[in-house]
Write a protein that holds these residues in place. Structure first.
Motif, PDB file in Angstrom:
ATOM      1  N   VAL B   4       5.091   6.289  13.236  1.00 26.29           N
ATOM      2  CA  VAL B   4       4.513   6.093  11.910  1.00 26.29           C
ATOM      3  C   VAL B   4       3.545   7.238  11.659  1.00 26.29           C
ATOM      4  O   VAL B   4       2.710   7.556  12.514  1.00 26.29           O
ATOM      5  CB  VAL B   4       3.772   4.743  11.848  1.00 26.29           C
ATOM      6  CG1 VAL B   4       3.110   4.565  10.485  1.00 26.29           C
ATOM      7  CG2 VAL B   4       4.724   3.583  12.146  1.00 26.29           C
ATOM      8  N   PRO B  25       6.450   5.048   7.162  1.00 25.09           N
ATOM      9  CA  PRO B  25       6.830   4.132   8.246  1.00 25.09           C
ATOM     10  C   PRO B  25       8.106   4.606   8.938  1.00 25.09           C
ATOM     11  O   PRO B  25       8.751   5.553   8.504  1.00 25.09           O
ATOM     12  CB  PRO B  25       7.077   2.808   7.514  1.00 25.09           C
ATOM     13  CG  PRO B  25       6.525   2.982   6.138  1.00 25.09           C
ATOM     14  CD  PRO B  25       6.607   4.450   5.845  1.00 25.09           C
ATOM     15  N   HIS B  29      12.673   0.339   9.664  1.00 29.61           N
ATOM     16  CA  HIS B  29      11.836  -0.848   9.658  1.00 29.61           C
ATOM     17  C   HIS B  29      11.743  -1.413   8.249  1.00 29.61           C
ATOM     18  O   HIS B  29      11.847  -0.692   7.258  1.00 29.61           O
ATOM     19  CB  HIS B  29      10.436  -0.531  10.199  1.00 29.61           C
ATOM     20  CG  HIS B  29      10.406  -0.374  11.680  1.00 29.61           C
ATOM     21  ND1 HIS B  29       9.224  -0.226  12.366  1.00 29.61           N
ATOM     22  CD2 HIS B  29      11.389  -0.355  12.611  1.00 29.61           C
ATOM     23  CE1 HIS B  29       9.481  -0.123  13.667  1.00 29.61           C
ATOM     24  NE2 HIS B  29      10.785  -0.191  13.837  1.00 29.61           N
ATOM     25  N   TYR B  31       9.310  -4.172   7.474  1.00 31.66           N
ATOM     26  CA  TYR B  31       8.003  -4.771   7.215  1.00 31.66           C
ATOM     27  C   TYR B  31       6.931  -3.715   7.415  1.00 31.66           C
ATOM     28  O   TYR B  31       6.957  -2.973   8.402  1.00 31.66           O
ATOM     29  CB  TYR B  31       7.747  -5.940   8.172  1.00 31.66           C
ATOM     30  CG  TYR B  31       8.644  -7.127   7.936  1.00 31.66           C
ATOM     31  CD1 TYR B  31       9.933  -7.156   8.451  1.00 31.66           C
ATOM     32  CD2 TYR B  31       8.201  -8.213   7.195  1.00 31.66           C
ATOM     33  CE1 TYR B  31      10.755  -8.245   8.235  1.00 31.66           C
ATOM     34  CE2 TYR B  31       9.013  -9.313   6.975  1.00 31.66           C
ATOM     35  CZ  TYR B  31      10.287  -9.319   7.501  1.00 31.66           C
ATOM     36  OH  TYR B  31      11.105 -10.396   7.280  1.00 31.66           O
ATOM     37  N   PHE B  32       5.973  -3.696   6.500  1.00 32.74           N
ATOM     38  CA  PHE B  32       4.923  -2.690   6.551  1.00 32.74           C
ATOM     39  C   PHE B  32       3.575  -3.365   6.372  1.00 32.74           C
ATOM     40  O   PHE B  32       3.466  -4.394   5.689  1.00 32.74           O
ATOM     41  CB  PHE B  32       5.139  -1.633   5.468  1.00 32.74           C
ATOM     42  CG  PHE B  32       6.552  -1.125   5.410  1.00 32.74           C
ATOM     43  CD1 PHE B  32       7.343  -1.385   4.312  1.00 32.74           C
ATOM     44  CD2 PHE B  32       7.090  -0.414   6.459  1.00 32.74           C
ATOM     45  CE1 PHE B  32       8.658  -0.942   4.260  1.00 32.74           C
ATOM     46  CE2 PHE B  32       8.401   0.036   6.423  1.00 32.74           C
ATOM     47  CZ  PHE B  32       9.184  -0.233   5.317  1.00 32.74           C
ATOM     48  N   TYR B  50       6.956  -6.511   2.211  1.00 32.62           N
ATOM     49  CA  TYR B  50       8.364  -6.649   2.569  1.00 32.62           C
ATOM     50  C   TYR B  50       9.189  -6.734   1.304  1.00 32.62           C
ATOM     51  O   TYR B  50       8.813  -7.406   0.343  1.00 32.62           O
ATOM     52  CB  TYR B  50       8.572  -7.907   3.427  1.00 32.62           C
ATOM     53  CG  TYR B  50      10.025  -8.258   3.657  1.00 32.62           C
ATOM     54  CD1 TYR B  50      10.613  -9.357   3.015  1.00 32.62           C
ATOM     55  CD2 TYR B  50      10.809  -7.478   4.495  1.00 32.62           C
ATOM     56  CE1 TYR B  50      11.942  -9.663   3.213  1.00 32.62           C
ATOM     57  CE2 TYR B  50      12.144  -7.781   4.707  1.00 32.62           C
ATOM     58  CZ  TYR B  50      12.709  -8.880   4.068  1.00 32.62           C
ATOM     59  OH  TYR B  50      14.029  -9.178   4.282  1.00 32.62           O
ATOM     60  N   SER B  94       4.387  -0.469  11.001  1.00 30.65           N
ATOM     61  CA  SER B  94       5.670  -1.011  10.584  1.00 30.65           C
ATOM     62  C   SER B  94       6.273  -1.775  11.753  1.00 30.65           C
ATOM     63  O   SER B  94       5.915  -1.575  12.911  1.00 30.65           O
ATOM     64  CB  SER B  94       6.610   0.085  10.078  1.00 30.65           C
ATOM     65  OG  SER B  94       7.024   0.954  11.113  1.00 30.65           O
TER      66      SER B  94
END
Lengths: 114, 109
Positions: B4, B25, B29, B31-32, B50, B94
């Motif tokens: 990241v 990110p 991935h 989700y952050f 998300y 992430s």
């Protein structure tokens, strides 16, 4: 709500001695547990994690942690520390999904002396 | 090894100014997150993101804060009118697994 307690704010130890950094958690749901290491002026590096399966997890640099559900603990251990292990160590919990936010403890400063 | 990336590494701003912290990110991935760490204190969750929307936010994440993913790769945190107490290290992450960037140190003067 979830919480993490790291009772030891600082742990001084001599090089080549064993060390244990304590972490206890509280959660009403199933958990995922993590240890992160932060070197001075750097980011958070994932050291190891427990998601499921074997309760003993290991990192590539000799650290290990054991998930103990009955004692709600995830203590970090290393049998022989090096000067380079000097850093801040954070325990964190998430759950019930492994994409949930992390809740961190207050950190333990490991200081290794020659 | 994927990582990241956060920019800038350090930003100094005057109180009341707007700042935008940037993050790239890991590409696959979904989700952050943004977290912050006030000097000498623990890491605190700010917000998760998300599917192009906020999935969860903390009490810290008030109306002064906003996040967006403007172009499918960058993930930004905006603070509209900075206060002295916003001075902290801000980390982007992430998942899965939850990997953190090196952080942006924000200093509000």
């Amino acid at each position: 709500a979830q919480s993490v307690t790291q009772l030891d704010s600082q742990v001084p130890v001599f090089e080549e001695a064993p060390v244990e950094l304590r972490c206890n958690y509280s959660s009403s749901v199933s958990v995922y547990l993590f240890w992160y290491v932060q070197y001075p002026n750097q980011g958070l590096q994932l050291l190891l994690k427990y998601l499921s399966g074997s309760t003993l997890v290991e990192s590539i640099n000799g650290f290990e942690a054991e998930f103990n559900k009955s004692q709600t603990s995830f203590h970090l251990r290393k049998p022989s520390v090096h000067i380079s292990d000097t850093a801040e160590y954070f325990c964190a919990v998430s759950g019930p999904y492994n994409t949930d936010k992390l809740i961190f403890g207050t950190g333990t400063r490991l200081q290794v002396f020659p | 090894e994927p990582e990241v990336t956060q920019t800038p590494s350090h930003q100094v701003t005057q109180m009341g100014q707007e700042v935008i912290l940037r993050c790239v990110p890991i590409s696959n991935h979904l989700y952050f997150y943004w977290y912050r760490q006030i000097l000498g204190q623990k890491v605190e969750f700010l917000v998760s993101f998300y599917n192009n929307e906020i999935s969860e936010k903390s009490e810290i994440f008030d109306d002064q804060f906003s996040v967006e993913r403007p172009d499918g790769s960058n993930f930004t945190l905006k603070i509209r009118s900075t206060k002295l107490e916003d001075s902290a290290m801000y980390f982007c992450a992430s998942s899965e697994p939850t990997l953190f960037g090196q952080g942006t140190r924000l200093t509000v003067v």
